[in-house]
Write a protein that holds these residues in place. Structure first.
Motif, PDB file in Angstrom:
ATOM      1  N   GLU A   1       0.825  -1.211   0.000  1.00  0.00           N
ATOM      2  CA  GLU A   1       0.000   0.000   0.000  1.00  0.00           C
ATOM      3  C   GLU A   1       0.859   1.261   0.000  1.00  0.00           C
ATOM      4  O   GLU A   1       0.548   2.232  -0.693  1.00  0.00           O
ATOM      5  CB  GLU A   1      -0.929   0.021   1.223  1.00  0.00           C
ATOM      6  N   LEU A   2       1.947   1.229   0.764  1.00  0.00           N
ATOM      7  CA  LEU A   2       2.832   2.395   0.831  1.00  0.00           C
ATOM      8  C   LEU A   2       3.553   2.654  -0.483  1.00  0.00           C
ATOM      9  O   LEU A   2       3.720   3.799  -0.889  1.00  0.00           O
ATOM     10  CB  LEU A   2       3.868   2.227   1.951  1.00  0.00           C
ATOM     11  N   THR A   3       3.984   1.581  -1.135  1.00  0.00           N
ATOM     12  CA  THR A   3       4.757   1.749  -2.365  1.00  0.00           C
ATOM     13  C   THR A   3       3.870   1.839  -3.593  1.00  0.00           C
ATOM     14  O   THR A   3       4.261   2.420  -4.597  1.00  0.00           O
ATOM     15  CB  THR A   3       5.734   0.576  -2.571  1.00  0.00           C
ATOM     16  N   GLY A   4       2.706   1.216  -3.519  1.00  0.00           N
ATOM     17  CA  GLY A   4       1.820   1.176  -4.668  1.00  0.00           C
ATOM     18  C   GLY A   4       2.259   0.173  -5.724  1.00  0.00           C
ATOM     19  O   GLY A   4       1.600   0.012  -6.743  1.00  0.00           O
ATOM     20  N   THR A   5       3.371  -0.505  -5.479  1.00  0.00           N
ATOM     21  CA  THR A   5       3.887  -1.472  -6.457  1.00  0.00           C
ATOM     22  C   THR A   5       4.163  -2.842  -5.871  1.00  0.00           C
ATOM     23  O   THR A   5       4.514  -3.749  -6.603  1.00  0.00           O
ATOM     24  CB  THR A   5       5.199  -0.965  -7.090  1.00  0.00           C
ATOM     25  N   GLY A   6       4.047  -2.990  -4.590  1.00  0.00           N
ATOM     26  CA  GLY A   6       4.333  -4.278  -3.955  1.00  0.00           C
ATOM     27  C   GLY A   6       5.449  -4.142  -2.949  1.00  0.00           C
ATOM     28  O   GLY A   6       6.032  -3.075  -2.777  1.00  0.00           O
ATOM     29  N   PRO A   7       5.759  -5.252  -2.270  1.00  0.00           N
ATOM     30  CA  PRO A   7       6.834  -5.226  -1.285  1.00  0.00           C
ATOM     31  C   PRO A   7       8.172  -4.831  -1.913  1.00  0.00           C
ATOM     32  O   PRO A   7       8.413  -5.067  -3.094  1.00  0.00           O
ATOM     33  CB  PRO A   7       6.887  -6.659  -0.760  1.00  0.00           C
ATOM     34  N   ILE A   8       9.009  -4.246  -1.105  1.00  0.00           N
ATOM     35  CA  ILE A   8      10.324  -3.772  -1.539  1.00  0.00           C
ATOM     36  C   ILE A   8      11.349  -4.886  -1.376  1.00  0.00           C
ATOM     37  O   ILE A   8      11.390  -5.538  -0.334  1.00  0.00           O
ATOM     38  CB  ILE A   8      10.757  -2.559  -0.693  1.00  0.00           C
ATOM     39  N   LYS A   9      12.178  -5.096  -2.383  1.00  0.00           N
ATOM     40  CA  LYS A   9      13.253  -6.074  -2.284  1.00  0.00           C
ATOM     41  C   LYS A   9      14.169  -5.657  -1.130  1.00  0.00           C
ATOM     42  O   LYS A   9      14.648  -4.528  -1.087  1.00  0.00           O
ATOM     43  CB  LYS A   9      14.035  -6.141  -3.592  1.00  0.00           C
ATOM     44  N   GLY A  10      14.355  -6.560  -0.183  1.00  0.00           N
ATOM     45  CA  GLY A  10      15.180  -6.257   0.980  1.00  0.00           C
ATOM     46  C   GLY A  10      14.478  -5.398   2.019  1.00  0.00           C
ATOM     47  O   GLY A  10      15.078  -4.959   2.985  1.00  0.00           O
ATOM     48  N   GLY A  11      13.185  -5.179   1.847  1.00  0.00           N
ATOM     49  CA  GLY A  11      12.418  -4.334   2.756  1.00  0.00           C
ATOM     50  C   GLY A  11      11.925  -5.085   3.985  1.00  0.00           C
ATOM     51  O   GLY A  11      12.354  -6.192   4.291  1.00  0.00           O
ATOM     52  N   LYS A  12      10.986  -4.461   4.662  1.00  0.00           N
ATOM     53  CA  LYS A  12      10.479  -5.006   5.912  1.00  0.00           C
ATOM     54  C   LYS A  12       9.716  -6.310   5.710  1.00  0.00           C
ATOM     55  O   LYS A  12       9.842  -7.235   6.511  1.00  0.00           O
ATOM     56  CB  LYS A  12       9.621  -3.960   6.617  1.00  0.00           C
ATOM     57  N   ALA A  13       8.949  -6.398   4.644  1.00  0.00           N
ATOM     58  CA  ALA A  13       8.223  -7.638   4.366  1.00  0.00           C
ATOM     59  C   ALA A  13       9.200  -8.768   4.043  1.00  0.00           C
ATOM     60  O   ALA A  13       9.019  -9.904   4.505  1.00  0.00           O
ATOM     61  CB  ALA A  13       7.240  -7.440   3.221  1.00  0.00           C
ATOM     62  N   ALA A  14      10.228  -8.462   3.287  1.00  0.00           N
ATOM     63  CA  ALA A  14      11.237  -9.470   2.950  1.00  0.00           C
ATOM     64  C   ALA A  14      11.970  -9.931   4.204  1.00  0.00           C
ATOM     65  O   ALA A  14      12.246 -11.123   4.376  1.00  0.00           O
ATOM     66  CB  ALA A  14      12.223  -8.918   1.927  1.00  0.00           C
TER      67      ALA A  14
END
Length: 113
Positions: free
Chosen positions: A35-48
């Motif tokens: 939702e924050l990015t509008g494009t999906g989870p970030i590589k190396g981000g918090k979801a990862a």
């Protein structure tokens, strides 16, 4: 996990202290990050990071569970090394004295004698 997403260090710290990261939490973090990015989870981000910690926890629990089901007198150095490797990956360093893998190593040492 309402409002803000947890910091990656906090997620990792939970693993070090034996607190589980659940599938629901991973999904929540991934959805919020998307939702924050509008494009999906970030590589190396918090979801990862959350997914990685979850996977490492599951691997450690599987390895430790396999060995824990063995009679104590059948625990080998290889068993102890496998659990130690999984525990080290999970916590991001060598397990301390009194850890699961340290106790298994002690049992394996006694069995080898």
């Amino acid at each position: 996990m309402s409002g803000q997403l947890p910091d990656k260090d906090i997620i990792q710290d939970r693993a070090v202290h034996g607190l589980p990261v659940t599938n629901d939490e991973v999904s929540h973090i991934a959805s919020a990050e998307s939702e924050l990015t509008g494009t999906g989870p970030i590589k190396g981000g918090k979801a990862a990071t959350a997914q990685s910690v979850h996977d490492k926890q599951q691997n450690f629990l599987e390895k430790a569970g396999d060995v824990a089901r063995k009679p104590a007198e059948q625990i080998t150095k290889e068993d102890a090394a496998e659990v130690q490797k999984a525990e080290a990956r999970l916590i991001g360093g060598q397990p301390e004295k009194g850890s699961m893998s340290a106790n298994l190593q002690s049992a394996a040492d006694k069995n080898q004698q």
